[in-house]
Design an enzyme around this catalytic site. Structure first.
Site, mmCIF file in Angstrom:
data_model
loop_
_atom_site.group_PDB
_atom_site.id
_atom_site.type_symbol
_atom_site.label_atom_id
_atom_site.label_comp_id
_atom_site.label_asym_id
_atom_site.label_seq_id
_atom_site.Cartn_x
_atom_site.Cartn_y
_atom_site.Cartn_z
ATOM 1 N N VAL A 147 -23.377 -8.293 -21.633
ATOM 2 C CA VAL A 147 -24.549 -9.029 -21.169
ATOM 3 C C VAL A 147 -25.518 -8.064 -20.500
ATOM 4 O O VAL A 147 -25.128 -7.243 -19.670
ATOM 5 C CB VAL A 147 -24.156 -10.141 -20.183
ATOM 6 C CG1 VAL A 147 -25.386 -10.932 -19.750
ATOM 7 C CG2 VAL A 147 -23.142 -11.077 -20.823
ATOM 8 N N LYS A 197 -26.895 -11.786 -24.127
ATOM 9 C CA LYS A 197 -25.495 -11.571 -24.469
ATOM 10 C C LYS A 197 -25.426 -11.117 -25.918
ATOM 11 O O LYS A 197 -25.962 -11.776 -26.816
ATOM 12 C CB LYS A 197 -24.702 -12.868 -24.279
ATOM 13 C CG LYS A 197 -23.199 -12.714 -24.493
ATOM 14 C CD LYS A 197 -22.477 -14.011 -24.125
ATOM 15 C CE LYS A 197 -20.960 -13.857 -24.218
ATOM 16 N NZ LYS A 197 -20.258 -15.104 -23.787
ATOM 17 N N ASP A 224 -11.651 -23.600 -21.766
ATOM 18 C CA ASP A 224 -11.412 -22.325 -21.086
ATOM 19 C C ASP A 224 -12.062 -22.311 -19.706
ATOM 20 O O ASP A 224 -12.707 -21.336 -19.324
ATOM 21 C CB ASP A 224 -11.926 -21.158 -21.936
ATOM 22 C CG ASP A 224 -11.330 -19.821 -21.496
ATOM 23 O OD1 ASP A 224 -10.233 -19.820 -20.885
ATOM 24 O OD2 ASP A 224 -11.958 -18.774 -21.763
#
Length: 323
Positions: free
Chosen positions: A2, A18, A113
């Site tokens: 990033v 990113k 996640d």
């Protein structure tokens, strides 16, 4: 990776860029996950979800996602520095996190996640702890993008706080039991992760620790959540946390909206509790009512939002696109 960048077409707006590492650009799974993150994030508009501005590839084949640039730090950094957080601050963060997830769950999207690295605490002017949920790279729509079988023999060593990409999807330290077993997931898997995040915010440590990812997955499946500090034990936040962290998905809140409703005192604290019938009406024994909080005073315009993007540390200077 990033980078901090400027979008010239928007008056040199500062963005977080990113990029998919060039060495991984030709890996089908890596490229598809990167593309999936962009497409799924573009469907979300909640103020506590990071905003995506653009997605594509350069002429040289460098894939990128341009997102709002965040000023602040991940929850993981805050917990490493400060340890456990005050109850009110932990609840403030949890409510915002659940708000972002409620939007995702409403369209059938499961994050899969959630962890402190993916919960970013941004600053807008003097206001702190404006939550931004990051990294939908492992997210999936219910019934879509099912993963193939995973190999438990590959989980015998290594760090337990890293995403197991390509094996069982997610991070062992925050993985629901059904996720650890490779079963079909529902939004209740994200609810479980939020329960574990609440525990870590209050206690300053993860609820389950093991030497290997396999050890942690076994604990996720078998062991009950440890006790919290006595001063927190009777709080509504802890009661909600314990229900969210139940081992059986059908005994938890069915999604983030139901969990948020319980935390606000607008719905049953324990949705699995039997109803109590009294006369001509019924009530759920664990429903708690309390005044709704005042509306947030944080006003953010499109030109005033400060943003960042990743779970990792510093930004670097991007390499020339032709490199």
């Amino acid at each position: 990776m990033v980078y901090e960048a400027r979008q010239e077409s928007m008056g040199h707006r500062r963005v977080a860029l990113k990029v998919l590492a060039p060495r991984r650009a030709h890996e089908p799974k890596a490229a598809e996950r990167f593309r999936q993150e962009a497409l799924l994030a573009s469907r979300l508009s909640h103020p506590n979800t990071i905003t995506l501005f653009d997605f594509g590839a350069t002429e040289q084949g460098l894939w990128f996602i341009a997102m709002e640039y965040l000023e602040g730090e991940p929850l993981a950094v805050v917990l490493r520095r400060e340890g456990g957080l005050p109850l009110a601050r932990a609840e403030h963060i949890t409510r915002q996190l659940l708000g972002a997830l409620a939007e995702a769950h409403a369209i059938g999207l499961i994050h899969r996640d959630l962890k402190p690295d993916n919960v970013f605490l941004s600053r807008v002017y003097a206001q702190g702890d404006l939550v931004k949920v990051l990294d939908f790279g492992l997210a999936k729509f219910m019934g879509v993008l099912d993963d193939g079988p995973w190999e438990p023999t590959l989980l015998s060593e290594g760090r337990t706080d890293l995403t197991l990409d390509g094996l069982v999807c997610g991070t062992p330290d925050y993985m629901a039991p059904e996720q650890a077993r490779g079963e079909t997931l529902s939004p209740a898997a994200d609810v479980y992760a939020v329960g574990l995040l609440i525990y870590q915010m209050l206690q300053g440590d993860k609820p389950f620790r093991g030497k290997t990812p396999r050890d942690v997955l076994k604990l996720q499946i078998r062991e009950a959540l440890p006790e919290v500090a006595p001063e927190y034990a009777d709080s509504l936040l802890v009661r909600v946390m314990r229900i969210a962290a139940r081992k059986r998905a059908d005994q938890r809140y069915k999604n983030a909206a139901a969990m948020l409703s319980a935390l606000r005192g607008e719905g049953p604290v324990d949705p699995a509790a039997p109803a109590r019938h009294t006369g001509g009406f019924s009530a759920v024994t664990s429903t708690v009512r309390r005044p709704a909080p005042p509306p947030s005073r944080i006003a953010v315009s499109a030109d005033e939002v400060y943003t960042q993007t990743d779970n990792s540390a510093a930004f670097a200077t991007p390499p020339p696109l032709g490199a």
